[in-house]
Scaffold this motif. Structure first.
Motif, PDB file in Angstrom:
ATOM      1  N   ASP A 184     -19.510   1.864  -1.569  1.00  0.00           N
ATOM      2  CA  ASP A 184     -20.431   2.714  -0.807  1.00  0.00           C
ATOM      3  C   ASP A 184     -19.626   3.422   0.280  1.00  0.00           C
ATOM      4  OD1 ASP A 184     -22.517   3.946   0.435  1.00  0.00           O
ATOM      5  OD2 ASP A 184     -23.376   2.122   1.303  1.00  0.00           O
ATOM      6  N   VAL A 185     -19.354   4.691   0.085  1.00  0.00           N
ATOM      7  CA  VAL A 185     -18.582   5.487   1.035  1.00  0.00           C
ATOM      8  C   VAL A 185     -19.553   6.376   1.806  1.00  0.00           C
ATOM      9  CG1 VAL A 185     -16.728   7.162   1.336  1.00  0.00           C
ATOM     10  CG2 VAL A 185     -16.580   5.439  -0.479  1.00  0.00           C
ATOM     11  N   ALA A 186     -19.627   6.184   3.104  1.00  0.00           N
ATOM     12  CA  ALA A 186     -20.540   6.962   3.934  1.00  0.00           C
ATOM     13  C   ALA A 186     -20.118   8.432   3.955  1.00  0.00           C
ATOM     14  CB  ALA A 186     -20.571   6.403   5.346  1.00  0.00           C
ATOM     15  N   PRO A 187     -21.075   9.343   4.107  1.00  0.00           N
ATOM     16  CA  PRO A 187     -20.722  10.770   4.177  1.00  0.00           C
ATOM     17  C   PRO A 187     -19.802  11.058   5.368  1.00  0.00           C
ATOM     18  CG  PRO A 187     -23.082  10.463   3.835  1.00  0.00           C
ATOM     19  CD  PRO A 187     -22.532   9.118   4.143  1.00  0.00           C
ATOM     20  N   GLY A 188     -18.888  11.960   5.160  1.00  0.00           N
ATOM     21  CA  GLY A 188     -18.001  12.394   6.226  1.00  0.00           C
ATOM     22  C   GLY A 188     -16.791  11.527   6.444  1.00  0.00           C
ATOM     23  N   VAL A 189     -16.537  10.564   5.553  1.00  0.00           N
ATOM     24  CA  VAL A 189     -15.381   9.689   5.729  1.00  0.00           C
ATOM     25  C   VAL A 189     -14.077  10.479   5.643  1.00  0.00           C
ATOM     26  CG1 VAL A 189     -14.066   7.837   4.626  1.00  0.00           C
ATOM     27  CG2 VAL A 189     -16.511   7.564   5.015  1.00  0.00           C
ATOM     28  N   GLU A 190     -14.047  11.479   4.798  1.00  0.00           N
ATOM     29  CA  GLU A 190     -12.817  12.258   4.606  1.00  0.00           C
ATOM     30  C   GLU A 190     -12.931  13.656   5.191  1.00  0.00           C
ATOM     31  OE1 GLU A 190     -10.658  10.762   0.746  1.00  0.00           O
ATOM     32  OE2 GLU A 190     -12.716  11.329   0.258  1.00  0.00           O
ATOM     33  N   GLN A 191     -13.717  13.781   6.220  1.00  0.00           N
ATOM     34  CA  GLN A 191     -13.862  15.070   6.907  1.00  0.00           C
ATOM     35  C   GLN A 191     -13.465  14.915   8.372  1.00  0.00           C
ATOM     36  OE1 GLN A 191     -14.664  17.838   5.308  1.00  0.00           O
ATOM     37  NE2 GLN A 191     -15.012  16.752   3.366  1.00  0.00           N
ATOM     38  N   PRO A 192     -12.266  15.298   8.787  1.00  0.00           N
ATOM     39  CA  PRO A 192     -11.164  15.811   7.967  1.00  0.00           C
ATOM     40  C   PRO A 192     -10.439  14.693   7.236  1.00  0.00           C
ATOM     41  CG  PRO A 192     -10.499  15.678  10.248  1.00  0.00           C
ATOM     42  CD  PRO A 192     -11.953  15.287  10.217  1.00  0.00           C
TER      43      PRO A 192
ATOM     44  N   VAL B 290     -17.526   1.669   3.328  1.00  0.00           N
ATOM     45  CA  VAL B 290     -16.554   2.442   4.081  1.00  0.00           C
ATOM     46  C   VAL B 290     -17.302   3.385   5.015  1.00  0.00           C
ATOM     47  CG1 VAL B 290     -14.536   3.948   3.991  1.00  0.00           C
ATOM     48  CG2 VAL B 290     -14.973   2.335   2.124  1.00  0.00           C
ATOM     49  N   GLU B 291     -16.996   3.292   6.315  1.00  0.00           N
ATOM     50  CA  GLU B 291     -17.630   4.144   7.317  1.00  0.00           C
ATOM     51  C   GLU B 291     -16.559   4.711   8.236  1.00  0.00           C
ATOM     52  OE1 GLU B 291     -21.876   1.804   7.901  1.00  0.00           O
ATOM     53  OE2 GLU B 291     -20.174   1.290   9.171  1.00  0.00           O
ATOM     54  N   ARG B 292     -16.932   5.770   8.901  1.00  0.00           N
ATOM     55  CA  ARG B 292     -16.020   6.400   9.848  1.00  0.00           C
ATOM     56  C   ARG B 292     -16.822   6.862  11.061  1.00  0.00           C
ATOM     57  NH1 ARG B 292     -11.821  11.307   8.392  1.00  0.00           N
ATOM     58  NH2 ARG B 292     -11.099  11.746  10.512  1.00  0.00           N
ATOM     59  N   HIS B 293     -16.397   6.382  12.224  1.00  0.00           N
ATOM     60  CA  HIS B 293     -17.067   6.810  13.451  1.00  0.00           C
ATOM     61  C   HIS B 293     -16.169   6.479  14.640  1.00  0.00           C
ATOM     62  CE1 HIS B 293     -18.044   2.569  14.234  1.00  0.00           C
ATOM     63  NE2 HIS B 293     -18.383   2.492  12.969  1.00  0.00           N
ATOM     64  N   SER B 294     -16.291   7.275  15.673  1.00  0.00           N
ATOM     65  CA  SER B 294     -15.572   7.092  16.937  1.00  0.00           C
ATOM     66  C   SER B 294     -14.062   6.973  16.746  1.00  0.00           C
ATOM     67  CB  SER B 294     -16.071   5.838  17.670  1.00  0.00           C
ATOM     68  OG  SER B 294     -17.456   5.940  17.924  1.00  0.00           O
TER      69      SER B 294
ATOM     70  N   LEU C 103      -9.414   0.557  11.166  1.00  0.00           N
ATOM     71  CA  LEU C 103      -8.160   1.303  11.219  1.00  0.00           C
ATOM     72  C   LEU C 103      -8.350   2.572  12.032  1.00  0.00           C
ATOM     73  CD1 LEU C 103      -7.210   1.094   7.428  1.00  0.00           C
ATOM     74  CD2 LEU C 103      -6.180  -0.228   9.275  1.00  0.00           C
ATOM     75  N   PRO C 104      -7.337   2.975  12.790  1.00  0.00           N
ATOM     76  CA  PRO C 104      -7.431   4.289  13.440  1.00  0.00           C
ATOM     77  C   PRO C 104      -7.361   5.392  12.400  1.00  0.00           C
ATOM     78  CG  PRO C 104      -5.245   3.363  13.731  1.00  0.00           C
ATOM     79  CD  PRO C 104      -6.064   2.290  13.069  1.00  0.00           C
ATOM     80  N   THR C 105      -8.148   6.430  12.598  1.00  0.00           N
ATOM     81  CA  THR C 105      -8.183   7.500  11.594  1.00  0.00           C
ATOM     82  C   THR C 105      -6.877   8.262  11.523  1.00  0.00           C
ATOM     83  OG1 THR C 105      -9.188   8.931  13.259  1.00  0.00           O
ATOM     84  CG2 THR C 105     -10.668   7.803  11.735  1.00  0.00           C
ATOM     85  N   SER C 106      -6.262   8.544  12.667  1.00  0.00           N
ATOM     86  CA  SER C 106      -4.990   9.274  12.700  1.00  0.00           C
ATOM     87  C   SER C 106      -5.020  10.464  11.763  1.00  0.00           C
ATOM     88  CB  SER C 106      -3.826   8.333  12.307  1.00  0.00           C
ATOM     89  OG  SER C 106      -3.729   7.247  13.164  1.00  0.00           O
ATOM     90  N   THR C 107      -6.010  11.320  11.957  1.00  0.00           N
ATOM     91  CA  THR C 107      -6.214  12.441  11.059  1.00  0.00           C
ATOM     92  C   THR C 107      -5.067  13.431  11.126  1.00  0.00           C
ATOM     93  OG1 THR C 107      -7.485  13.521  12.806  1.00  0.00           O
ATOM     94  CG2 THR C 107      -8.707  12.297  11.142  1.00  0.00           C
ATOM     95  N   ARG C 108      -4.905  14.132  10.061  1.00  0.00           N
ATOM     96  CA  ARG C 108      -3.865  15.145  10.008  1.00  0.00           C
ATOM     97  C   ARG C 108      -4.173  16.287  10.951  1.00  0.00           C
ATOM     98  NH1 ARG C 108      -3.147  15.886   3.472  1.00  0.00           N
ATOM     99  NH2 ARG C 108      -2.320  13.819   3.029  1.00  0.00           N
ATOM    100  N   PRO C 109      -3.142  16.921  11.518  1.00  0.00           N
ATOM    101  CA  PRO C 109      -3.401  18.064  12.379  1.00  0.00           C
ATOM    102  C   PRO C 109      -3.915  19.230  11.572  1.00  0.00           C
ATOM    103  CG  PRO C 109      -1.036  17.763  12.024  1.00  0.00           C
ATOM    104  CD  PRO C 109      -1.705  16.611  11.406  1.00  0.00           C
TER     105      PRO C 109
END
Length: 453
Positions: A343-351, A385-389, A447-453
């Motif tokens: 179950d992957v929450a929406p917006g996990v890979e944005q960005p 899988v979730e992504r927030h903050s 885990l920290p997202t450490s998103t790409r620039p």
């Protein structure tokens, strides 16, 4: 599920605060803890003058020898030597007060003349120990004096009806004579006043432990603030442990890949080469049927070798990750030996997540699914899988037998979960395991997202 070895350098866990049992107020003067704390105040008073003298000597000698560079080594040695005072007080508090204060990081002498001198003079742990010796001096003296006055006054008042008869006679203003303690023209020599003295002694006796505990608590607070590791030191130790764990994990993976290539793929390629050579010899001898059979066998071995190479390459970097973490996890679930719900929450890979974070998340889920199938006898695994903050949160839950524990045996053995912990901590993540006997087992990884620039 496999057990997990806790890293030796993990920040130490402080014990839960002491809670007084029921009836502690009534039994406080007679409890072992009370007399242990009183004994600690005696020892603290005994050590306080020597500690203060050591501190004054260190500061004076360092300041006096500052004009001579070589002489600073003596002052620096005294600063670093203050660590011994810190260890002594931590040990006393551990034995007498039950306060388990974590040790600061060990001293590291810099290489070379100037770096070595700088590491001695600038040893923050030593200076903090010297500061403790200074600020604890008045606390130790006041604590001993106040607690001793309380207990002596209490015992004296309790036994006053016994020994007051041996006090000298005193004449009151009205000309009468009395034996006993006098407060102005008021004498403690009547039955009512004797009872009042005993009651005051009882009150002082029961107030004594709590008055003394104020000073021992203050000493404990000072020790925690000045003799334990700082947050920066804990952070540095954690980063060193994470780096060491990441290096060990990478080395283990390289060795495993080398072993797979040497024992499997290389052996198959050698066999294919030998079979092709034999087929060439059969063709030269005019035996095409035998040559054809050998070539068929070599062709099948080559296909198996290619499949092994794909598996090894997938272990280095799964091709499914090129399409994102969600696709990779669903592909992993489809290949799993038991039913896995992703179950992957929406917006996990944005960005898009950084490649290192995606790789760690993928291998963490893969290892946990494998453990659930092999060791926990689970029937179903659920991955959320979730992504927030600014963090990526993975939760893997299985319905297996549970009972996974953190084992800190210090033997240097590493299990799959221990490797996962090190890999997660290497990127400043958190690994939490909840696995009661009988299940379910829930592992939460942040885990920290450490998103790409």
């Amino acid at each position: 599920m496999t057990t997990m070895t806790q890293p030796e350098s993990a920040p130490p866990v402080r014990p839960a605060p002491h809670r007084a049992p029921r009836g502690a107020v009534v039994t406080a003067p007679f409890r072992t803890r009370t007399w242990s704390e009183y004994g600690y105040l005696w020892l603290a008073l005994f050590l306080a003058p020597f500690g203060l003298a050591y501190t004054v000597t260190t500061v004076a000698l360092t300041a006096g020898l500052a004009v001579t560079v070589a002489g600073l080594w003596a002052g620096g040695g005294l600063v670093a030597g203050a660590r011994g005072w810190g260890a002594l007080h931590r040990g006393l508090m551990r034995q007498a007060l039950g306060a388990d204060i974590a040790e600061p990081p060990p001293f590291r002498l810099g290489r070379g003349f100037w770096r070595g001198l700088g590491s001695l003079i600038a040893d923050s742990t030593g200076w903090r120990a010297l500061l403790f010796l200074i600020v604890s001096f008045p606390v130790a003296v006041a604590g001993f004096v106040v607690s001793t006055v309380f207990v002596c006054a209490a015992l004296g008042a309790l036994t006053y009806p016994v020994w007051y008869r041996w006090l000298p006679l005193q004449q009151a203003a009205d000309g009468t004579w009395h034996r006993g303690a006098a407060f102005g023209d008021w004498f403690l020599d009547t039955p009512e006043r004797l009872a009042l003295a005993v009651a005051a002694g009882v009150l002082l006796l029961f107030l004594w432990p709590w008055m003394m505990r104020l000073f021992t608590a203050l000493m404990r607070v000072l020790a925690l603030a000045l003799l334990g590791p700082t947050r920066g030191a804990l952070r540095v130790a954690e980063l060193r442990a994470s780096r060491a764990g990441a290096v060990e994990d990478a080395d283990a993976r390289l060795r495993r890949i080398e072993r797979d290539l040497h024992d499997g793929t290389q052996a198959r390629l050698v066999a294919v080469a030998m079979q092709v050579d034999e087929a060439r010899d059969h063709l030269a001898d005019g035996e095409p049927a035998l040559a054809s059979g050998l070539l068929d066998t070599a062709h099948a071995s080559a296909l198996e070798t290619l499949a092994e190479l794909r598996e090894i390459a997938r272990g280095i970097h799964p091709a499914a990750l090129d399409s994102g973490l969600a696709v990779a996890l669903r592909t992993l679930a489809a290949r799993a030996p038991l039913p896995v719900t992703v179950d992957v929450a929406p917006g996990v890979e944005q960005p898009r997540l950084a490649p290192a974070v995606e790789s760690i998340a993928y291998y963490t889920v893969a290892e946990l699914v494998t453990n659930a199938a092999k060791h926990a006898a689970a029937d179903v695994v659920t991955v959320r899988v979730e992504r927030h903050s600014g963090t990526l949160r993975l939760q893997v839950r299985d319905d297996g037998r549970g009972g996974a524990v953190v084992v800190g045996d210090g033997a240097g053995e590493r299990t799959g979960l221990a490797g996962l912990t090190e890999r997660v901590r290497a990127v400043d993540g958190a690994f939490d395991l909840a696995s009661p006997a009988g299940g379910p087992t829930v592992v939460t990884v942040t885990l920290p997202t450490s998103t790409r620039p």
